[in-house]
Design a protein around this motif. Structure first.
Motif, short mmCIF file in Angstrom:
data_model
loop_
_atom_site.label_atom_id
_atom_site.label_comp_id
_atom_site.label_asym_id
_atom_site.label_seq_id
_atom_site.Cartn_x
_atom_site.Cartn_y
_atom_site.Cartn_z
N LEU A 240 0.83 -1.20 0.00
CA LEU A 240 0.00 0.00 0.00
C LEU A 240 0.87 1.26 0.00
N THR A 241 1.90 1.27 0.84
CA THR A 241 2.80 2.42 0.93
C THR A 241 3.53 2.64 -0.39
N ALA A 242 3.96 1.55 -1.02
CA ALA A 242 4.66 1.66 -2.30
C ALA A 242 3.72 2.20 -3.39
N ALA A 243 2.46 1.79 -3.35
CA ALA A 243 1.49 2.28 -4.32
C ALA A 243 1.27 3.79 -4.15
N TYR A 244 1.18 4.21 -2.90
CA TYR A 244 1.02 5.64 -2.62
C TYR A 244 2.21 6.43 -3.14
N GLU A 245 3.41 5.97 -2.83
CA GLU A 245 4.61 6.69 -3.23
C GLU A 245 4.77 6.72 -4.75
N ALA A 246 4.42 5.63 -5.41
CA ALA A 246 4.52 5.58 -6.87
C ALA A 246 3.53 6.55 -7.51
N ALA A 247 2.31 6.61 -6.98
CA ALA A 247 1.31 7.52 -7.51
C ALA A 247 1.70 8.97 -7.26
N LYS A 248 2.27 9.23 -6.10
CA LYS A 248 2.71 10.59 -5.76
C LYS A 248 3.83 11.04 -6.68
N GLN A 249 4.70 10.13 -7.02
CA GLN A 249 5.79 10.46 -7.93
C GLN A 249 5.26 10.75 -9.33
N ALA A 250 4.26 9.98 -9.75
CA ALA A 250 3.70 10.16 -11.08
C ALA A 250 2.84 11.42 -11.19
N PHE A 251 2.17 11.80 -10.08
CA PHE A 251 1.23 12.93 -10.08
C PHE A 251 1.45 13.70 -8.77
N PRO A 252 2.54 14.50 -8.69
CA PRO A 252 2.95 15.11 -7.41
C PRO A 252 1.89 15.98 -6.74
N SER A 253 1.06 16.69 -7.50
CA SER A 253 0.09 17.61 -6.91
C SER A 253 -1.20 16.91 -6.45
N LEU A 254 -1.31 15.62 -6.69
CA LEU A 254 -2.53 14.90 -6.36
C LEU A 254 -2.66 14.67 -4.85
#
Length: 401
Positions: A240-254
């Motif tokens: 779950l944490t890795a998914a969050y970090e990956a999404a944040k990296q792909a879409f930083p302002s989200l």
């Protein structure tokens, strides 16, 4: 049309399925504040603080410790930060909600699929009658449009009535009910218009879905290509944490609020959130991730949505007032209550007008009987079905613990 014709049209629209219209107004008002009602009834729905940060690592640690062998279906944090974060789990062959504090990961409690918000959502959305119920509920918006337009012709010099003092309400005095009906109706005009417009859109959307007319944003090409690939079975899904970090990296302002794991390895993890857009629901902004590596397969931004998809994702925030914190939800709740009173008062005034000349059965007529029958049936069906929630046989998410 003369004044009498407008009055007859207004009365017909208010009485044709008046009881059903009234119940839809009441259920919608309660659905708007359903999570707040849960908040008041049980401490497990309350976050420990109103912190805007979400500690996915702490949440995942809590889930690993307390629910070994379970799997995450999805996790969601509401727009209102005072509400607990919800993790939907597959525990064996059953479904379970787990409620956590977003900032600390503290376990607050657990529960089943059945809860107040689910009951009200099912009841208001489609009377728990599927396709037919959705058609019935959305078609009521046509009656709202008729009532809204005809009210300007029925109430002459309506613009002078906003500050007019109504008569003291008397149970058997129709004129007093008329005063309050007009006063609350005038102050609720903008709200009734919003409900009518969004309701018409829901009706149109229901028709588009039924006719299989494309009206939503297509998946990114990389997602479609990924589904066609051969996936090696030994690969494990990311945490779950890795998914969050990956999404944040792909879409930083989200502002990430929702992460859903797929059922199979050839389907993406879907991450949703807010991006400082005006009047857009959660699903307008998305990141699609490869579930075994976290590689971004595509991004959907609300600001880039085509017009029809934008309308679709704007309708819900406008309809339920869920776009600017608890303040707008309370405003929607207040005017929903006024709208419900206007509907009930109109029905009661009609009865007072004819009660000396007829019976209740004759006054209700066929349409009134159908409306009452639908209300009773919907309550019964909702009560029996809102607890039902099956879980998929397999979920491509980490086994907790």
């Amino acid at each position: 049309m003369n004044a009498k014709s407008w009055f007859n049209l207004h009365s017909w629209a208010g009485l044709f399925l008046g009881v059903l219209l009234f119940v839809t107004c009441v259920s919608g008002t309660l659905a708007t504040l359903s999570h707040e009602l849960e908040y008041l009834t049980d401490a497990k729905y309350r976050a420990l603080s109103s912190s805007t940060s979400t500690n996915y690592s702490a949440i995942e640690n809590t889930l690993n410790k307390c629910y070994p062998q379970a799997q995450i279906l999805y996790i969601q944090r509401h727009k209102q930060d005072y509400l607990a974060t919800e993790a939907a789990l597959k525990v064996g062959d059953s479904f379970r909600f787990v409620y956590l504090d977003a900032a600390t990961g503290t376990l607050l409690g657990e529960g089943e699929w059945a809860r107040i918000s689910r009951f009200l959502r099912n009841w208001h959305m489609n009377l728990s009658m599927g396709w037919t119920g959705k058609l019935i509920v959305t078609s009521l918006s046509v009656l709202l449009v008729i009532l809204l337009v005809s009210s300007f012709y029925v109430y002459r010099r309506w613009w002078q009535g906003f500050m007019k003092k109504p008569a003291a309400l008397s149970l058997d005095k129709r004129s007093s009910w008329a005063d309050w009906h007009k006063l609350f109706g005038l102050w609720s005009l903008w709200f009734i218009a919003v409900m009518a417009i969004t309701g018409i859109w829901y009706l149109v959307e229901h028709g588009l879905q039924t006719a299989n007319v494309p009206h939503t944003v297509s998946l990114p090409q990389a997602v479609s290509d990924f589904k066609k690939q051969r996936i090696e079975k030994h690969l494990s899904p990311i945490s779950l944490t890795a998914a969050y970090e990956a999404a944040k990296q792909a879409f930083p302002s989200l502002d990430i609020r929702y992460i859903r794991y797929p059922n199979k390895a050839d389907q993406p993890i879907e991450v949703r959130g807010y991006n400082d857009d005006i009047l857009l629901r959660l699903r307008a902004n998305r990141v699609y991730l490869k579930p075994s590596s976290g590689e971004s397969l595509g991004i959907q931004k609300g600001e880039e949505l085509p017009i029809v998809a934008r309308i679709s994702d704007t309708a819900d925030p406008l309809h339920f007032g869920n776009f600017a914190g608890v303040g707008t939800k309370l405003i929607w709740g207040l005017f929903g209550t006024l709208m419900s009173f206007v509907s009930a008062a109109g029905i009661y005034m009609s009865w007072l007008r004819v009660k000396r000349k007829t019976t209740v059965v004759k006054w209700l007529g066929v349409s009134g009987g159908i409306a009452i029958g639908l209300v009773v049936a919907s309550l019964l069906i909702t009560s029996l079905s809102f607890t039902e929630r099956s879980v998929p046989n397999q979920v491509y998410s980490p086994i907790l613990g």
